[in-house]
Design a protein around this motif. Structure first.
Motif, PDB file in Angstrom:
ATOM      1  N   MET A   1       0.826  -1.204   0.000  1.00 33.50           N
ATOM      2  CA  MET A   1       0.000   0.000   0.000  1.00 33.50           C
ATOM      3  C   MET A   1       0.861   1.255   0.000  1.00 33.50           C
ATOM      4  SD  MET A   1      -3.305  -0.908   2.376  1.00 33.50           S
ATOM      5  CE  MET A   1      -2.351  -1.698   3.684  1.00 33.50           C
ATOM      6  N   ASN A   2       1.986   1.188   0.694  1.00 31.23           N
ATOM      7  CA  ASN A   2       2.887   2.331   0.699  1.00 31.23           C
ATOM      8  C   ASN A   2       3.371   2.651  -0.706  1.00 31.23           C
ATOM      9  OD1 ASN A   2       2.698   2.766   3.435  1.00 31.23           O
ATOM     10  ND2 ASN A   2       4.470   1.513   3.932  1.00 31.23           N
ATOM     11  N   TYR A   3       3.510   1.599  -1.517  1.00 27.53           N
ATOM     12  CA  TYR A   3       3.956   1.776  -2.897  1.00 27.53           C
ATOM     13  C   TYR A   3       2.980   2.662  -3.654  1.00 27.53           C
ATOM     14  CZ  TYR A   3       4.780   0.531  -7.789  1.00 27.53           C
ATOM     15  OH  TYR A   3       5.010   0.572  -9.137  1.00 27.53           O
ATOM     16  N   PHE A   4       1.690   2.379  -3.532  1.00 26.71           N
ATOM     17  CA  PHE A   4       0.674   3.173  -4.212  1.00 26.71           C
ATOM     18  C   PHE A   4       0.657   4.608  -3.683  1.00 26.71           C
ATOM     19  CE2 PHE A   4      -0.920  -1.181  -4.699  1.00 26.71           C
ATOM     20  CZ  PHE A   4      -1.174  -1.208  -6.071  1.00 26.71           C
TER      21      PHE A   4
ATOM     22  N   SER B   1       1.479   8.080  -5.873  1.00 31.66           N
ATOM     23  CA  SER B   1       0.515   9.187  -5.956  1.00 31.66           C
ATOM     24  C   SER B   1       1.171  10.506  -5.572  1.00 31.66           C
ATOM     25  CB  SER B   1      -0.694   8.915  -5.054  1.00 31.66           C
ATOM     26  OG  SER B   1      -0.337   8.971  -3.684  1.00 31.66           O
ATOM     27  N   TYR B   2       2.101  10.480  -4.610  1.00 35.40           N
ATOM     28  CA  TYR B   2       2.808  11.706  -4.231  1.00 35.40           C
ATOM     29  C   TYR B   2       3.742  12.157  -5.353  1.00 35.40           C
ATOM     30  CZ  TYR B   2       1.105  10.872   0.512  1.00 35.40           C
ATOM     31  OH  TYR B   2       0.311  10.689   1.606  1.00 35.40           O
TER      32      TYR B   2
ATOM     33  N   PHE C   1      -1.287  13.508   3.602  1.00 35.28           N
ATOM     34  CA  PHE C   1       0.150  13.274   3.428  1.00 35.28           C
ATOM     35  C   PHE C   1       0.805  13.030   4.793  1.00 35.28           C
ATOM     36  CE2 PHE C   1       4.514  14.885   3.334  1.00 35.28           C
ATOM     37  CZ  PHE C   1       5.048  14.159   2.274  1.00 35.28           C
ATOM     38  N   PHE C   2       0.199  13.634   5.816  1.00 31.34           N
ATOM     39  CA  PHE C   2       0.726  13.492   7.173  1.00 31.34           C
ATOM     40  C   PHE C   2      -0.003  12.352   7.884  1.00 31.34           C
ATOM     41  CE2 PHE C   2       0.960  17.928   5.840  1.00 31.34           C
ATOM     42  CZ  PHE C   2       2.317  18.168   5.963  1.00 31.34           C
TER      43      PHE C   2
ATOM     44  N   ILE D   1      -9.515  -0.064  -0.103  1.00 35.69           N
ATOM     45  CA  ILE D   1      -9.998   1.320  -0.192  1.00 35.69           C
ATOM     46  C   ILE D   1      -8.821   2.279  -0.329  1.00 35.69           C
ATOM     47  CG2 ILE D   1     -11.131   3.176   1.092  1.00 35.69           C
ATOM     48  CD1 ILE D   1     -13.069   1.184   2.197  1.00 35.69           C
ATOM     49  N   ILE D   2      -7.762   2.021   0.432  1.00 40.49           N
ATOM     50  CA  ILE D   2      -6.568   2.868   0.349  1.00 40.49           C
ATOM     51  C   ILE D   2      -5.942   2.766  -1.040  1.00 40.49           C
ATOM     52  CG2 ILE D   2      -4.261   3.268   1.286  1.00 40.49           C
ATOM     53  CD1 ILE D   2      -5.251   2.227   3.955  1.00 40.49           C
ATOM     54  N   ILE D   3      -5.894   1.534  -1.575  1.00 42.77           N
ATOM     55  CA  ILE D   3      -5.309   1.341  -2.906  1.00 42.77           C
ATOM     56  C   ILE D   3      -6.131   2.080  -3.963  1.00 42.77           C
ATOM     57  CG2 ILE D   3      -4.862  -0.363  -4.712  1.00 42.77           C
ATOM     58  CD1 ILE D   3      -4.108  -2.335  -2.496  1.00 42.77           C
TER      59      ILE D   3
END
Length: 224
Positions: free
Chosen positions: A1-4, A8-9, A90-91, A175-177
């Protein structure tokens, strides 16, 4: 999930960079060159162009389509709200904040669902309208659809924040993805499609205010 999330950032950074380049291009072109004799007030015209002139009763035909105008305004507000939420998220600490403030999350979610409905209505009207359909192109549909999907993903995420005790103690991974994938698509597309009017809007309104303000047309003189 961190990858996605990281992708996005990166997409957001790319989007901001391209928008800045668009803006610098506008600045390089300089102010409008008008050789006519100035008979009005340019600053007042520019101010009017960005304020009162945006009201439906001061537009050429918007006053005849108030439901569409209102839906468009609500949809734009929803877009700004979704973008603001994306920056906030983002935070990492903000995620916990929304978990703890279910009412705030619910209010955001409710407005986002309402805004999604407005966007869907605008797309449907563009499809069925005999006047809009011939002048609509693929970019019109892609831009509105991507924006509506971004709002949909935001609404879904904040609905989960509001009812996390009912569903689970954490936001479901899918949902996060979905949220970050849709965000990525929007940010990569924005600088190339009609959505880049987020930058050109200001130049367009300035040029209109400059032109009509210099001639004393804007702001309109009182009839009294």
């Amino acid at each position: 999930m961190n990858y996605f999330m990281y992708i996005s950032y990166i997409a957001l950074l790319f989007c901001i960079t391209m928008c800045v380049l668009h803006f610098l291009r506008l600045v390089k072109l300089g102010a409008p060159k008008d050789l006519s004799e100035e008979s009005g007030n340019v600053p007042a015209g520019v101010l009017y162009s960005n304020t009162v002139a945006m009201l439906p009763n001061h537009k050429e035909s918007a006053y005849m389509h108030l439901p569409t105008f209102t839906a468009g305004a609500m949809f734009h507000i929803g877009t700004f709200l979704a973008l603001f939420c994306f920056v906030l998220l983002f935070f990492k600490a903000v995620w916990g904040f929304f978990f703890q403030h279910e009412l705030l999350s619910l209010l955001v979610a409710l407005y986002m669902w309402f805004s999604v409905c407005c966007g869907k209505g605008l797309i449907i009207k563009r499809v069925i309208s005999k006047k809009l359909r011939p002048i609509s192109n693929a970019d019109d549909y892609i831009s509105v659809s991507l924006t509506a999907l971004f709002q949909f993903a935001t609404a879904l995420l904040f609905t989960t924040f509001a009812f996390h005790d009912f569903f689970s103690s954490e936001v479901p991974g899918w949902i996060i993805i979905v949220y970050f994938v849709v965000s990525t698509l929007l940010f990569f597309y924005l600088p190339f499609g009609k959505l880049k009017h987020a930058v050109y809007y200001f130049a367009a309104r300035y040029h209109l205010g400059f032109f009509y303000g210099r001639r004393g047309t804007w702001p309109p003189k009182s009839k009294c």
